[in-house]
Design a protein around this motif. Structure first.
Motif, PDB file in Angstrom:
ATOM      1  N   TYR A  17       9.701  29.408  -9.718  1.00 38.74           N
ATOM      2  CA  TYR A  17       8.552  29.229  -8.826  1.00 38.74           C
ATOM      3  C   TYR A  17       7.288  28.920  -9.636  1.00 38.74           C
ATOM      4  O   TYR A  17       6.537  27.994  -9.314  1.00 38.74           O
ATOM      5  CB  TYR A  17       8.355  30.491  -7.992  1.00 38.74           C
ATOM      6  CG  TYR A  17       7.112  30.468  -7.137  1.00 38.74           C
ATOM      7  CD1 TYR A  17       7.084  29.743  -5.944  1.00 38.74           C
ATOM      8  CD2 TYR A  17       5.962  31.155  -7.517  1.00 38.74           C
ATOM      9  CE1 TYR A  17       5.943  29.703  -5.156  1.00 38.74           C
ATOM     10  CE2 TYR A  17       4.814  31.122  -6.731  1.00 38.74           C
ATOM     11  CZ  TYR A  17       4.816  30.396  -5.559  1.00 38.74           C
ATOM     12  OH  TYR A  17       3.681  30.349  -4.789  1.00 38.74           O
ATOM     13  N   PHE A  51      12.524  36.545   1.040  1.00 32.90           N
ATOM     14  CA  PHE A  51      11.525  35.575   1.489  1.00 32.90           C
ATOM     15  C   PHE A  51      10.861  36.064   2.765  1.00 32.90           C
ATOM     16  O   PHE A  51      11.408  36.871   3.505  1.00 32.90           O
ATOM     17  CB  PHE A  51      12.182  34.212   1.740  1.00 32.90           C
ATOM     18  CG  PHE A  51      13.208  34.217   2.855  1.00 32.90           C
ATOM     19  CD1 PHE A  51      12.847  33.893   4.154  1.00 32.90           C
ATOM     20  CD2 PHE A  51      14.529  34.562   2.606  1.00 32.90           C
ATOM     21  CE1 PHE A  51      13.778  33.905   5.180  1.00 32.90           C
ATOM     22  CE2 PHE A  51      15.469  34.573   3.619  1.00 32.90           C
ATOM     23  CZ  PHE A  51      15.102  34.248   4.907  1.00 32.90           C
ATOM     24  N   SER A  52       9.649  35.552   2.963  1.00 33.65           N
ATOM     25  CA  SER A  52       8.938  35.744   4.225  1.00 33.65           C
ATOM     26  C   SER A  52       9.180  34.485   5.053  1.00 33.65           C
ATOM     27  O   SER A  52       8.880  33.376   4.589  1.00 33.65           O
ATOM     28  CB  SER A  52       7.437  35.916   3.961  1.00 33.65           C
ATOM     29  OG  SER A  52       6.694  35.687   5.126  1.00 33.65           O
ATOM     30  N   MET A 110       7.910  32.679   7.569  1.00 31.60           N
ATOM     31  CA  MET A 110       6.899  31.645   7.811  1.00 31.60           C
ATOM     32  C   MET A 110       6.395  31.029   6.513  1.00 31.60           C
ATOM     33  O   MET A 110       6.152  29.820   6.434  1.00 31.60           O
ATOM     34  CB  MET A 110       5.718  32.215   8.614  1.00 31.60           C
ATOM     35  CG  MET A 110       6.021  32.494  10.062  1.00 31.60           C
ATOM     36  SD  MET A 110       6.837  31.148  10.970  1.00 31.60           S
ATOM     37  CE  MET A 110       5.710  29.801  10.775  1.00 31.60           C
ATOM     38  N   GLU A 111       6.235  31.855   5.471  1.00 30.40           N
ATOM     39  CA  GLU A 111       5.788  31.324   4.178  1.00 30.40           C
ATOM     40  C   GLU A 111       6.849  30.382   3.611  1.00 30.40           C
ATOM     41  O   GLU A 111       6.539  29.293   3.119  1.00 30.40           O
ATOM     42  CB  GLU A 111       5.529  32.475   3.204  1.00 30.40           C
ATOM     43  CG  GLU A 111       5.009  32.018   1.847  1.00 30.40           C
ATOM     44  CD  GLU A 111       4.860  33.156   0.849  1.00 30.40           C
ATOM     45  OE1 GLU A 111       4.627  32.856  -0.335  1.00 30.40           O
ATOM     46  OE2 GLU A 111       4.995  34.336   1.240  1.00 30.40           O
ATOM     47  N   TRP A 112       8.114  30.803   3.709  1.00 30.67           N
ATOM     48  CA  TRP A 112       9.210  29.966   3.212  1.00 30.67           C
ATOM     49  C   TRP A 112       9.247  28.639   3.985  1.00 30.67           C
ATOM     50  O   TRP A 112       9.370  27.565   3.386  1.00 30.67           O
ATOM     51  CB  TRP A 112      10.549  30.701   3.383  1.00 30.67           C
ATOM     52  CG  TRP A 112      11.699  30.026   2.701  1.00 30.67           C
ATOM     53  CD1 TRP A 112      12.222  30.324   1.477  1.00 30.67           C
ATOM     54  CD2 TRP A 112      12.458  28.903   3.194  1.00 30.67           C
ATOM     55  NE1 TRP A 112      13.252  29.462   1.173  1.00 30.67           N
ATOM     56  CE2 TRP A 112      13.425  28.579   2.198  1.00 30.67           C
ATOM     57  CE3 TRP A 112      12.432  28.151   4.353  1.00 30.67           C
ATOM     58  CZ2 TRP A 112      14.344  27.539   2.357  1.00 30.67           C
ATOM     59  CZ3 TRP A 112      13.335  27.106   4.502  1.00 30.67           C
ATOM     60  CH2 TRP A 112      14.277  26.809   3.518  1.00 30.67           C
ATOM     61  N   LEU A 116       6.914  27.077   5.625  1.00 32.65           N
ATOM     62  CA  LEU A 116       5.789  26.187   5.326  1.00 32.65           C
ATOM     63  C   LEU A 116       5.961  25.533   3.957  1.00 32.65           C
ATOM     64  O   LEU A 116       5.639  24.349   3.792  1.00 32.65           O
ATOM     65  CB  LEU A 116       4.468  26.968   5.379  1.00 32.65           C
ATOM     66  CG  LEU A 116       3.224  26.137   5.683  1.00 32.65           C
ATOM     67  CD1 LEU A 116       3.363  25.404   7.004  1.00 32.65           C
ATOM     68  CD2 LEU A 116       1.990  27.003   5.695  1.00 32.65           C
ATOM     69  N   ASN A 117       6.492  26.280   2.986  1.00 35.75           N
ATOM     70  CA  ASN A 117       6.749  25.696   1.662  1.00 35.75           C
ATOM     71  C   ASN A 117       7.811  24.599   1.751  1.00 35.75           C
ATOM     72  O   ASN A 117       7.697  23.554   1.103  1.00 35.75           O
ATOM     73  CB  ASN A 117       7.206  26.782   0.679  1.00 35.75           C
ATOM     74  CG  ASN A 117       6.055  27.659   0.224  1.00 35.75           C
ATOM     75  OD1 ASN A 117       4.909  27.231   0.223  1.00 35.75           O
ATOM     76  ND2 ASN A 117       6.350  28.887  -0.153  1.00 35.75           N
ATOM     77  N   THR A 164       6.241  21.563   3.376  1.00 34.64           N
ATOM     78  CA  THR A 164       5.357  20.895   2.407  1.00 34.64           C
ATOM     79  C   THR A 164       6.183  20.080   1.414  1.00 34.64           C
ATOM     80  O   THR A 164       5.828  18.945   1.077  1.00 34.64           O
ATOM     81  CB  THR A 164       4.505  21.942   1.659  1.00 34.64           C
ATOM     82  OG1 THR A 164       3.770  22.717   2.612  1.00 34.64           O
ATOM     83  CG2 THR A 164       3.538  21.267   0.697  1.00 34.64           C
ATOM     84  N   SER A 180      11.659  29.333  10.303  1.00 31.56           N
ATOM     85  CA  SER A 180      10.444  29.830  10.976  1.00 31.56           C
ATOM     86  C   SER A 180      10.807  30.601  12.239  1.00 31.56           C
ATOM     87  O   SER A 180      10.087  31.506  12.661  1.00 31.56           O
ATOM     88  CB  SER A 180       9.503  28.668  11.323  1.00 31.56           C
ATOM     89  OG  SER A 180      10.017  27.879  12.384  1.00 31.56           O
ATOM     90  N   HIS A 230      -1.105  33.465  13.870  1.00 33.08           N
ATOM     91  CA  HIS A 230      -0.392  33.073  12.653  1.00 33.08           C
ATOM     92  C   HIS A 230       0.840  32.220  12.981  1.00 33.08           C
ATOM     93  O   HIS A 230       1.020  31.137  12.408  1.00 33.08           O
ATOM     94  CB  HIS A 230       0.027  34.330  11.884  1.00 33.08           C
ATOM     95  CG  HIS A 230       0.847  34.057  10.655  1.00 33.08           C
ATOM     96  ND1 HIS A 230       0.301  33.523   9.509  1.00 33.08           N
ATOM     97  CD2 HIS A 230       2.174  34.236  10.399  1.00 33.08           C
ATOM     98  CE1 HIS A 230       1.252  33.376   8.605  1.00 33.08           C
ATOM     99  NE2 HIS A 230       2.398  33.799   9.113  1.00 33.08           N
ATOM    100  N   LYS A 275       1.191  28.154  12.064  1.00 33.04           N
ATOM    101  CA  LYS A 275       2.175  27.707  11.071  1.00 33.04           C
ATOM    102  C   LYS A 275       3.225  26.783  11.703  1.00 33.04           C
ATOM    103  O   LYS A 275       3.646  25.804  11.089  1.00 33.04           O
ATOM    104  CB  LYS A 275       2.856  28.904  10.401  1.00 33.04           C
ATOM    105  CG  LYS A 275       1.897  29.820   9.641  1.00 33.04           C
ATOM    106  CD  LYS A 275       1.045  29.068   8.636  1.00 33.04           C
ATOM    107  CE  LYS A 275       0.039  29.950   7.943  1.00 33.04           C
ATOM    108  NZ  LYS A 275      -0.939  29.188   7.142  1.00 33.04           N
TER     109      LYS A 275
END
Length: 634
Positions: free
Chosen positions: A221, A253-254, A256-258, A260-261, A264, A289, A313, A317
């Motif tokens: 990472y 992993f989280s 929503m964070e995963w 979004l990554n 991206t 998500s 949130h 997202k």
């Protein structure tokens, strides 16, 4: 050194457990006016542990000179290590090696503690001490985890100072240590926390493996960030992809964070024309998500601040992921247009047939690529991701039916994105989504053979953009208004060309209705080009003598188009004809004269400049003939 079962050792282990609890749990509740209170307490405990370990060594007569950070760093390689960490040095699995690892681990935790409390120099010193203690010993199952963790932390530290290449050195060494260890040994290594654990609390092999793999996932990472900052985008994408895949496999992993990554990352693949990977990332992002749960209702959000934050949130997202899907569909259509258009921007049917014949081979290549790709998903999610992928192609559409299928997926995500990014509160985002929607229609229109229907698609673009352009406040949204003005001008221009082509096909001469419609579209296009040009004027209404680089080409193109539009207006009244031709000449002259005064501008408008020079020579003749005819009639 005290044995694992002694009271002294248990006391050390209890202190370590308390220090970890203070760092990871208690510190979350520290007051704002004393934000590091728990971490300072943890630091005191770690120092006590260090002193106890040193006293055990002294008592056993085994104290060794493990070295200080000192001033040796400058003479060492970029990450301060010897050449061969595996073949040189003392046995890392020996009692002495384990003692050194324990002392080094305390220095590691003290280093992280100081970095967390924003004392970076002290943190660096402790981390370097940790690394130097370890370096007297070969990499082994007892210390390999610490070898990697300390380099991860030093990589983060130097990256935070914008010393990217130094960070790269530490992290790439951590990577090579992991890879060589797994190749030559591969057994589940001791975790650092086990240095201070009583025998009955040692980790299982499965837990050891998971923690070690997670440490290496962090290495990947951080390397992804480093490569990105160094401009090595392909490297960065590869490491980001591997990181995401490992996070899923380790279930660390989280959602929503995963997601979004992953979304991206899809944008990188899309810009490289790698639509299979881009689609896979977006499908995985959408599925993962969903693991974050349903969006709380408005009623629930009004009753609870936590639910309100969660609603905001999740909605934001998921709308951002929808926008990434829009870009996927739009780029797929636009890339197909580039491949299929001829030299005048129309569909090249020969090229189309050629690509259709090659489609079977392309599908085989896609299947091969899919088998060799690093796919996301677990047993629970893999089928869901695959089923979502099937809803949109990753191959360039070659005809209207295929293009429409991609367009409809994109339009669906436009609707989803606009549900959150509404004009009230998200003006810029809402307009960007509108512009993408307009671009989807424009890309689809290229594939439409029926000119009447193609014209209606452009009319849809006008209907969605013109009201927004007219309502926007120029003071706050000048750049956006300029974009909209220019797009509207071009859209009306395309409609005008289509109407004229259609009319010429259907009749030898134009009827009054067609002329009126043509002139309306022509005038509307000229109006929006002129509005764009007027927006460049100063408060006194004077057009700039020197055009800034970002508006140079658009401004000169707008002048050229206005000139062309005035010359194409259809009118039977000679005085109006003369006025239109003079306006046309005036704008053509501007393009020529500006490029003569600013020779560097010519490269930005080569085609337009060449045609403008030609028209500056021809139009005066046409104007004079019209004047002669008017004089004769009078």
């Amino acid at each position: 050194m005290a044995s694992l079962g002694s009271d002294e050792w248990k006391a050390i282990c209890d202190k370590f457990t308390n220090a970890q609890n203070l760092t990871e749990v208690e510190s979350r509740n520290d007051p704002e006016n004393d934000p590091f209170r728990s971490k300072y307490k943890a630091r005191d405990l770690l120092r006590e542990i260090y002193c106890s370990l040193k006293s055990f060594e002294a008592g056993d007569g085994e104290e060794e000179s493990v070295g200080e950070a000192g001033d040796q760093r400058a003479a060492e390689p970029v990450d301060g290590q010897r050449e061969d960490l595996f073949g040189q040095g003392l046995n890392g699995d020996s009692p002495a090696g384990l003692r050194a690892a324990k002392l080094a681990a305390v220095d590691y935790y003290l280093g992280v503690n100081h970095v967390d409390t924003e004392e970076l120099s002290a943190g660096q010193e402790h981390l370097m001490n940790c690394m130097k203690m370890l370096e007297r010993y070969r990499v082994s199952s007892q210390n390999v985890s610490l070898f990697i963790h300390v380099r991860n932390q030093l990589g983060i530290l130097w990256a935070g100072r914008a010393e990217t290449e130094t960070a790269q050195g530490f992290l790439e060494t951590a990577e090579s240590i992991y890879q060589r260890y797994m190749k030559e040994d591969g057994s589940p290594p001791t975790d650092m926390t086990e240095y201070f654990t009583t025998e009955e609390k040692l980790l299982t092999h499965q837990e050891r493996t998971k923690r070690f793999e997670l440490a290496y996932t962090h290495t990947m990472y951080y390397l992804a960030q480093v490569y990105k900052n160094l401009g090595q985008t392909e490297h960065a994408a590869t490491y980001c992809h591997s990181t995401l895949q490992r996070q899923l496999r380790l279930n660390q992993f989280s959602p929503m964070e995963w997601a979004l990554n992953a979304a991206t990352l899809s944008q990188y693949y899309i810009t490289k024309g790698r639509y299979m990977e881009g689609r896979h990332c977006l499908s995985a992002a959408t599925v993962i998500s969903g693991l974050a749960g349903d969006v709380p209702s408005e009623a629930a959000a009004q009753e609870s601040e936590a639910e309100s934050d969660r609603r905001e949130h999740l909605r934001q997202k998921r709308a951002e992921i929808a926008r990434c899907w829009i870009k996927y569909c739009l780029n797929l259509l636009q890339d197909a247009k580039k491949v299929l258009e001829d030299n005048i921007g129309e569909l090249d049917t020969d090229r189309q047939e050629e690509l259709k014949r090659a489609r079977g081979l392309q599908e085989e290549e896609e299947e091969k690529g899919r088998k060799s790709a690093l796919l996301f998903g677990s047993e629970d999610t893999f089928d869901l991701i695959a089923s979502l992928e099937e809803k949109v192609s990753c191959l360039l559409p070659l005809d209207f039916t295929e293009a429409r299928a991609v367009f409809l997926v994109g339009q669906n995500y436009v609707t989803q994105a606009k549900e959150y990014f509404q004009m009230d509160g998200y003006v810029t985002d809402n307009i960007e989504i509108l512009q993408d929607h307009s671009a989807l229609f424009r890309a689809l229109a290229f594939f439409e053979e029926d000119m009447e229907r193609r014209c209606k698609m452009h009319k849809r673009r006008v209907d969605m953009l013109e009201p927004v352009c007219n309502e926007l406040n120029t003071q706050y949204y000048l750049m956006i208004r300029r974009q909209l003005m220019f797009e509207l001008a071009e859209t009306y221009n395309e409609m005008m060309d289509l109407k004229l082509t259609l009319a010429n096909r259907q009749a030898e001469s134009l009827d009054n209705h067609t002329v009126k419609k043509f002139n309306h579209l022509c005038s509307a296009s000229a109006k929006f080009f002129q509005m764009f040009l007027d927006s460049l004027c100063n408060p006194e209404g004077k057009f700039p003598e020197h055009l800034e680089e970002e508006v140079l080409r658009p401004a000169l193109v707008a002048r050229f188009r206005v000139a062309r539009l005035y010359s194409r207006l259809i009118c039977s009244l000679p005085p109006v004809q003369l006025d239109n031709l003079n306006k046309s000449l005036e704008n053509y002259k501007y393009v020529v004269q500006y490029c003569e005064a600013h020779p560097e501008a010519a490269a930005a408008v080569e085609t337009e400049l060449e045609l403008s020079k030609e028209m500056v020579g021809l139009l005066p003749l046409k104007i004079n003939r019209l004047k002669v005819r008017m004089a004769a009639n009078n």
